[in-house]
Scaffold this active site. Structure first.
Site, PDB file in Angstrom:
ATOM      1  N   SER A  94      35.053  46.691  44.209  1.00 28.08           N
ATOM      2  CA  SER A  94      33.852  47.028  43.428  1.00 28.08           C
ATOM      3  C   SER A  94      32.660  46.980  44.359  1.00 28.08           C
ATOM      4  O   SER A  94      32.196  45.908  44.735  1.00 28.08           O
ATOM      5  CB  SER A  94      33.661  46.027  42.290  1.00 28.08           C
ATOM      6  OG  SER A  94      34.650  46.190  41.313  1.00 28.08           O
ATOM      7  N   LYS A 169      31.905  51.367  36.943  1.00 27.61           N
ATOM      8  CA  LYS A 169      32.121  49.917  37.039  1.00 27.61           C
ATOM      9  C   LYS A 169      30.790  49.164  36.965  1.00 27.61           C
ATOM     10  O   LYS A 169      30.679  48.150  36.276  1.00 27.61           O
ATOM     11  CB  LYS A 169      32.853  49.573  38.345  1.00 27.61           C
ATOM     12  CG  LYS A 169      33.062  48.073  38.608  1.00 27.61           C
ATOM     13  CD  LYS A 169      34.069  47.431  37.663  1.00 27.61           C
ATOM     14  CE  LYS A 169      34.079  45.910  37.711  1.00 27.61           C
ATOM     15  NZ  LYS A 169      34.686  45.333  38.915  1.00 27.61           N
ATOM     16  N   LYS A 237      27.305  39.168  42.139  1.00 31.42           N
ATOM     17  CA  LYS A 237      27.525  40.203  43.155  1.00 31.42           C
ATOM     18  C   LYS A 237      27.434  41.592  42.504  1.00 31.42           C
ATOM     19  O   LYS A 237      26.789  42.497  43.033  1.00 31.42           O
ATOM     20  CB  LYS A 237      28.915  40.016  43.794  1.00 31.42           C
ATOM     21  CG  LYS A 237      29.164  40.836  45.053  1.00 31.42           C
ATOM     22  CD  LYS A 237      30.621  41.254  45.179  1.00 31.42           C
ATOM     23  CE  LYS A 237      30.896  42.513  44.379  1.00 31.42           C
ATOM     24  NZ  LYS A 237      32.255  43.026  44.471  1.00 31.42           N
TER      25      LYS A 237
END
Lengths: 295, 295
Positions: A94, A169, A237
């Site tokens: 990701s 995502k 993150k």
């Protein structure tokens, strides 16, 4: 297919396992000692990412963040050095959608295809082979490697062209974070106003406020069960990808920004390794009041 | 039962109609001319709220805001002046949970019961008798008037004691507003990053980001259909209840506060009467970019 796999961490290891179990040959490269279960199943250990790329037709990368993907692909002895015409690189990490488009362009210069294929579902989904996979790339490449995705996921979508998997995502992580915060504000309001948050949650399920987050994370907040699940530090993150991407795109994401700050409050109080539903702890600390249920 | 009904607006009128259709006698008071359909069904027009309270056993109030409820109940010639021992007051308006507890205490001094019973589902739900009803009060009072709620609603929950129905409604409106904003940020990020927001939304449905809001309001944002639905200006009233309540409770609701500001941006650009999903317009104005779908 001859598969290469780089990044055998919490997510990568079970994914690689399912692919080997699916009957594919596998070449791996790992900075730490290679997992014995993969070796027993016949995976070949390589000395570099370059060697993985030389031995495999499809090279899968599953590492933590954008700079890690860049290093694996483009550092000396990296994947790009071992690529020849017609191979396919799949990045299941990701990372930044914007950097992804740049990486794909550089891989295309080698005559190779690129897919971004980030997942959601966490370690549990990886082990159970029930990951959601959001893919960016061409229909042709997607169709060719779809049998690999079928070995590890359930809800597999070609969202659009290269980068769009990562974009989906990021969108997913924005919604999940802000919805956790929404449920946190609502249940804390209910608790502080003297109502039973468990009964309020029950009254709201099925109506317009209903969501998977109210169902799963609302229950966590009420039962005070903050073992991960998905860790605060990992969601931080991901929100960094959202906020850094938004800055580059000239786009304001006010509530995503606030959620990132609330995660930092949570982290300041020792919550980095808690489940992301612990974002409610930040609201509770600010209010000097903890959600308490009568039931 | 002999029912009194005060507040025959968009919501009150169909609710009163269902109750009369259920075979109950009804006394009404209306500032504007009384609805002819209710008169044809035998409702008796009273000269004051006091007279309604004198004639009825159960007095239902459905007016816009906290000061309206206070005026109907406690002004000269109001409901309180006409109450005698053993009657029941049901407030179906959406108002302050804190003021509600005070109103209930004053009604209790008259020897009468009080329920707060705000609804969600809007005009459509009121007409179709499918409202969600969130009730605060005693189990005994709830059980006694439950047949009335059954005439107008589907999902009827006794959340807790007096005020807790209003608290649940506020919690509902917090979650709905912040989740709309979450979906807005995510789809706008996707669109600005060059992905198709319709395909991103489809990829996210069924995962952790899934919600009724992503389903219904996400589609509205993509299809640009902002006819209400539930109006921005009404949701602003509800968020005011949340924020004013939070101030009194000493509780920070950072994303609810931001949503209220975004509704104001929306209103500044002529959006007060749009559906609340138009909150995304505020984000779009700030980003100088509108969500556009390829499909």
């Amino acid at each position: 297919m001859k598969i290469g796999f780089i990044g055998l961490g919490i997510m990568g290891r079970p994914i690689a396992g399912h692919i080997v179990d699916g009957g594919h040959q596998m070449a791996i490269y790992s900075r730490s000692s290679p997992p014995s279960d993969l070796l027993e199943k016949g995976a070949v250990v390589c000395a570099s990412s370059r060697e993985v790329a030389e031995r495999a037709d499809v090279i899968i990368v599953m590492v933590p963040d954008t700079p890690d993907v860049e290093a694996v692909l483009f550092s000396r002895g990296g994947v790009a050095d071992g690529l020849t015409d017609g191979k396919t690189v799949i990045d299941m990490s990701s990372i930044s959608p914007i950097a992804t488009k740049e990486f794909a362009a550089r891989i295309a210069e080698k005559g190779c295809d690129y897919l971004d294929a980030p997942v959601s579902g966490g370690e549990v989904g990886a082990k159970a082979a029930t990951l959601s996979i959001m893919v960016g790339g061409t229909q042709e490449t997607f169709d060719r490697v779809k049998p690999l995705f079928d070995l590890v996921g359930k809800n597999i979508t070609l969202v659009g062209s290269v980068g769009d998997g990562q974009t989906a995502k990021v969108a997913n992580q924005i919604i999940v974070a802000v919805t956790i915060e929404a449920v946190g504000e609502a249940l804390l309001f209910a608790s502080k106003a003297g109502a039973d948050p468990a009964r309020v949650r029950a009254a709201l399920m099925g109506g317009f406020a209903s969501s998977r987050i109210l169902e799963v994370h609302g229950e966590r907040m009420i039962k005070r069960s903050f073992d991960p699940g998905f860790k605060v530090e990992l969601h931080q993150k991901d929100l960094n990808l959202a906020l850094e991407g938004a800055r580059q795109l000239r786009l304001a994401l006010p509530n995503t920004a606030t959620c990132q700050q609330l995660f930092s409050v949570c982290a300041a109080h020792g919550g980095s390794l808690r489940d992301h539903s612990a974002m409610v702890n930040a609201l509770e600390i600010m209010a000097d009041h903890e959600i308490a249920s009568a039931t």
